[in-house]
Design a protein around this motif. Structure first.
Motif, short mmCIF file in Angstrom:
data_model
loop_
_atom_site.label_atom_id
_atom_site.label_comp_id
_atom_site.label_asym_id
_atom_site.label_seq_id
_atom_site.Cartn_x
_atom_site.Cartn_y
_atom_site.Cartn_z
N VAL A 16 0.79 -1.17 0.10
CA VAL A 16 -0.16 -0.21 0.12
C VAL A 16 0.83 1.09 -0.02
O VAL A 16 1.45 1.36 0.90
CB VAL A 16 -1.21 -0.09 1.37
N ALA A 17 0.81 2.01 -1.13
CA ALA A 17 1.64 3.11 -1.21
C ALA A 17 1.15 4.30 -0.37
O ALA A 17 0.18 4.97 -0.57
CB ALA A 17 1.74 3.75 -2.51
N PRO A 18 2.22 4.90 0.49
CA PRO A 18 1.78 5.81 1.29
C PRO A 18 1.56 7.30 0.79
O PRO A 18 0.78 8.15 0.96
CB PRO A 18 3.15 6.03 2.40
N HIS A 19 2.30 7.35 -0.41
CA HIS A 19 1.98 8.59 -1.23
C HIS A 19 1.87 8.45 -2.87
O HIS A 19 1.85 7.16 -3.19
CB HIS A 19 3.44 9.32 -1.11
N GLN A 20 1.52 9.35 -3.55
CA GLN A 20 0.88 9.05 -4.91
C GLN A 20 1.83 8.28 -5.66
O GLN A 20 3.25 8.74 -5.96
CB GLN A 20 0.68 10.36 -5.46
N PRO A 21 1.61 7.05 -6.32
CA PRO A 21 2.48 6.39 -7.13
C PRO A 21 2.49 6.75 -8.80
O PRO A 21 3.20 6.62 -9.36
CB PRO A 21 1.66 5.00 -6.96
N ALA A 22 1.60 7.91 -9.31
CA ALA A 22 1.44 8.38 -10.33
C ALA A 22 1.24 9.89 -10.25
O ALA A 22 0.00 9.96 -9.75
CB ALA A 22 0.49 7.50 -11.23
N ARG A 23 2.18 10.62 -10.97
CA ARG A 23 1.69 12.26 -10.67
C ARG A 23 1.91 12.90 -12.23
O ARG A 23 2.34 12.09 -13.07
CB ARG A 23 2.66 12.83 -9.80
N ASP A 24 1.25 14.06 -12.40
CA ASP A 24 1.48 14.50 -13.49
C ASP A 24 0.78 13.70 -14.83
O ASP A 24 1.76 13.49 -15.86
CB ASP A 24 2.92 14.97 -13.82
N VAL A 25 -0.46 13.40 -14.81
CA VAL A 25 -0.88 12.30 -15.63
C VAL A 25 -1.97 12.92 -16.66
O VAL A 25 -2.89 13.55 -16.10
CB VAL A 25 -1.62 11.31 -14.61
N THR A 26 -1.71 12.49 -17.79
CA THR A 26 -2.94 12.96 -18.83
C THR A 26 -3.24 11.49 -19.37
O THR A 26 -4.18 11.42 -20.24
CB THR A 26 -2.28 13.97 -19.99
N GLY A 27 -2.52 10.45 -19.02
CA GLY A 27 -3.17 9.18 -19.66
C GLY A 27 -2.35 7.82 -18.93
O GLY A 27 -1.46 8.05 -18.15
N TYR A 28 -2.81 6.77 -19.38
CA TYR A 28 -2.29 5.48 -18.78
C TYR A 28 -2.23 4.46 -19.88
O TYR A 28 -3.14 4.68 -20.90
CB TYR A 28 -3.02 5.06 -17.79
N ARG A 29 -1.39 3.41 -19.89
CA ARG A 29 -1.70 2.12 -20.72
C ARG A 29 -1.22 1.14 -19.82
O ARG A 29 -0.27 1.15 -18.96
CB ARG A 29 -0.49 2.18 -21.92
N TRP A 30 -2.12 -0.05 -19.46
CA TRP A 30 -2.08 -1.13 -18.73
C TRP A 30 -2.87 -2.10 -19.33
O TRP A 30 -3.63 -2.16 -20.50
CB TRP A 30 -2.59 -0.66 -17.37
N GLN A 31 -2.68 -3.40 -18.64
CA GLN A 31 -3.55 -4.45 -19.16
C GLN A 31 -4.31 -5.22 -18.00
O GLN A 31 -3.61 -5.18 -16.85
CB GLN A 31 -2.59 -5.60 -19.80
N ALA A 32 -5.62 -5.55 -18.25
CA ALA A 32 -6.52 -5.87 -17.28
C ALA A 32 -7.24 -7.19 -17.86
O ALA A 32 -7.87 -7.17 -18.69
CB ALA A 32 -7.34 -5.15 -16.88
N ALA A 33 -6.78 -8.28 -17.17
CA ALA A 33 -7.55 -9.53 -17.51
C ALA A 33 -7.46 -10.00 -19.03
O ALA A 33 -8.39 -10.31 -19.69
CB ALA A 33 -9.06 -9.60 -17.11
N GLY A 34 -6.12 -9.60 -19.59
CA GLY A 34 -5.94 -10.09 -20.98
C GLY A 34 -6.52 -9.09 -21.80
O GLY A 34 -6.79 -9.30 -23.23
N ILE A 35 -7.00 -7.71 -21.56
CA ILE A 35 -7.55 -6.75 -22.09
C ILE A 35 -6.32 -5.71 -22.17
O ILE A 35 -5.86 -5.10 -21.15
CB ILE A 35 -8.63 -6.12 -21.57
N ASP A 36 -5.68 -5.32 -23.41
CA ASP A 36 -5.02 -3.80 -23.60
C ASP A 36 -5.91 -2.66 -23.26
O ASP A 36 -6.97 -2.48 -24.11
CB ASP A 36 -4.39 -4.07 -24.68
#
Length: 615
Positions: free
Chosen positions: A162-182
């Motif tokens: 569990v991250a105590p502080h923000q794990p991603a900053r200055d964000v306008t987008g993401y790319r990731w995979q979830a359950a075999g879905i890009d």
């Protein structure tokens, strides 16, 4: 060219308010081509693409200067064209309408476009207004690519710890995979960042705006407009199948933590609890002596767990002196102190408490940490290195959201938080609680606390004076099963005690007539049984349940709570099992041939095997 799919908005599901004692409407299923979701009030929940979950939710939120979240005063649902869902919402704080907003969700073959536009109806101070995107905790440890405003990218992972502080900053987008879905997401209208909401036992990683390093609160004039957009694109790349929707939460320790109750903070005349009592002493208010007196009466010469809340160090010594000269206080098991301003055991307060105890010759365990959420312990644990005693934090599932789903989803996250707290504590151990449905105070308010000047607690104190601290679900059938699962989730090696709810009153386990609420009944079942037992042959066939097995007389007691509206089926594994108590629907709750246990939706049961499992 493939045309856009057509939207289907299903009927409202089963009304479960009789089991929850709330007015939350049931979810409505929405589907459009390969997209499916649950419309939960104004939230787009449990988003699925090609049958697989890609997001926990998309939601529009309004948070005021004290971080209170506006409620939906009214929600109208419509479709516009073949593939667009439109929500028109009026939001309010209490009885004050503050904003009108429209959320438009347009479903295309592989893209979901969400647009939100809001108008302030009245001037108010806000900390945050805008879209949030929630990603499920099952993403922990998986790859995440962050897209920044200048189109550069950062390769990272969703936090496992569990991250105590923000794990991603200055964000306008993401790319990731979830359950075999890009998956890819793009945000517009502000700069966003992510926080790990597991800190508050929420089951999500939350992406939100405006960044917390920007000034807040901000005055918002009437007529002000806020407009944001989110685009989600999905491509199925694998044939990954999601696991069956089953969950079995059981203790992992051999000794159940000491179960305690919070002191009654209502005007209700306290009754003897029959269990250890945790009391928060408001040392910065004149009524602290009466609060202490009431708690001692509830403990009835039993165990007291005392947590002093002080605005300054000089307020601590009078409390310790009162404890030393009052014979009724001989049962004090531990004592801690917390700053009114920070909710933390600040070093000067700890030193003053330690000195006062030494001067009075009081050999009592000194504990500390935070009286607020795990978040604060996670962020400040290094400050407690000189504290020799166990660490503390409290639990409430409704910091950000009051939905039933939020309350239920917190249960497996409570286990994650407890495990991390124990790691942070090392060999010192952890005391968890109070566990309450709603926050008993606002730990993040911008508005300064104003001490009450009453000399007595006759009108109540603490949570009794906090708006919206009382949840009508406190006396619900569903809370019984939730309580079983919460105790099971938090019962791990290193957790020394669990404090639950209050002894009595609207946030307690006893009603005004002295009878036990459903949650009170399962706590009573557990407190009257013996040591934990290995459930051995128990097997969950269908459903989501919390299970605690204990020695009971010459046999074994199982206390089991069903956490869904559907019937749960469990194989007890012993033909001698008999059903002795149940709470909730009973039309189909039964044991077949002493082996297969069926529990109706949100029901809780007590099952006895007359001989020990191990013979």
């Amino acid at each position: 060219m493939i045309g856009n799919p057509k939207i289907n908005i299903g009927p409202v599901g089963e009304d479960l308010s009789r089991l929850w004692r709330d007015d939350q409407p049931a979810d409505r299923p929405v589907s459009c081509g390969q997209w499916q979701l649950a419309l939960r009030g104004s939230e787009l929940a449990d988003l699925r693409f090609s049958g697989r979950t890609v997001l926990r939710a998309i939601r529009f939120v309004i948070r005021d200067h004290d971080w209170r979240t506006a409620d939906d005063g009214s929600v109208s649902v419509a479709s516009a064209g073949d593939n667009t869902l439109v929500l028109n919402v009026r939001s309010r704080f209490g009885r004050r309408d503050v904003m009108d907003w429209t959320l438009t969700a347009t479903f295309e073959e592989a893209t979901l476009r969400v647009h939100a536009a809001a108008t302030a109806l009245v001037p108010f101070r806000r900390n945050r207004i805008g879209l949030i995107m929630l990603q499920q905790p099952s993403q922990a440890g998986s790859a995440l690519e962050i897209i920044h405003p200048d189109d550069t990218t950062t390769e990272t992972q969703f936090p496992s710890q569990v991250a105590p502080h923000q794990p991603a900053r200055d964000v306008t987008g993401y790319r990731w995979q979830a359950a075999g879905i890009d998956c890819s997401a793009q945000f517009a209208g502000d700069v966003f960042e992510m926080e790990d909401q597991r800190n508050w036992t929420d089951a999500s990683y939350k992406t939100y705006s405006t960044p917390l390093d920007q000034p807040f609160p901000v005055d918002l004039p009437a007529g002000a407009r806020v407009e944001q957009a989110l685009q989600l694109h999905c491509t199925a790349t694998g044939a990954v199948e999601e696991s069956a929707d089953r969950l079995l939460i059981m203790p992992t320790t051999t000794t159940l933590p000491t179960l305690q109750l919070g002191a009654c903070t209502a005007p209700t005349v306290p009754t003897v609890a029959g269990m250890p009592v945790l009391v928060e002493i408001p040392a910065d208010e004149p009524r602290w002596r009466d609060v202490l007196r009431r708690a001692a009466a509830e403990a009835d010469d039993g165990t007291l767990d005392i947590r002093i809340v002080a605005a300054e160090a000089s307020q601590i010594r009078p409390v310790v002196e009162e404890l030393a000269r009052n014979p009724a206080m001989a049962g004090v098991a531990r004592i801690g102190v917390y700053s009114r301003a920070t909710s933390l055991s600040d070093a000067p307060l700890i030193e003053e408490l330690r000195g006062a105890l030494n001067d009075q010759g009081q050999a009592v365990e000194l504990v500390g940490g935070t009286r607020a959420h795990f978040t604060e312990l996670n962020r400040h644990v290094e400050e407690f290195d000189d504290l020799l005693g166990a660490l503390t934090f409290s639990v409430t599932p409704q910091m950000h959201d009051r939905s039933r789903a939020q309350v239920l989803e917190s249960l497996p996250v409570q286990r994650i938080v407890a495990e991390q707290a124990v790691r942070l504590a090392g060999d010192r151990g952890v005391h968890i609680g109070p566990v309450t449905l709603r926050p008993r105070f606002n730990a993040v308010a911008s508005t300064p606390f104003v001490p009450d000047d009453h000399e007595t607690a006759d009108d109540g104190y603490g949570p009794q004076t906090v708006p919206e601290a009382t949840d009508p679900r406190q006396d619900s059938i569903a809370l019984a099963g939730w309580t079983i699962a919460s105790i099971a989730a938090l019962a791990i090696p290193g957790v020394l005690s669990l404090t639950l709810y209050e002894t009595a009153g609207p946030r307690g386990i006893r009603r005004d007539d002295g009878s036990l609420t459903p949650a009170g009944q399962v706590i009573d079942w557990l407190s009257r049984a013996g040591v934990l037992q290995d459930p051995m042959g128990l097997q969950l066939i269908t459903g989501r349940c919390g299970v605690i097995a204990q020695q009971y007389e010459a046999g074994v007691q199982f206390v089991i709570g069903n956490l869904t509206a559907e019937q749960a089926v469990i194989n007890i594994g012993d033909a001698r099992a008999r059903l002795v108590d149940h709470l909730g629907p009973a039309s189909q709750t039964m044991i077949t041939d002493g082996v297969e246990l069926r529990i109706d939706g949100y029901g809780s049961v007590r099952v006895i095997i007359d001989r020990p499992i191990m013979e």
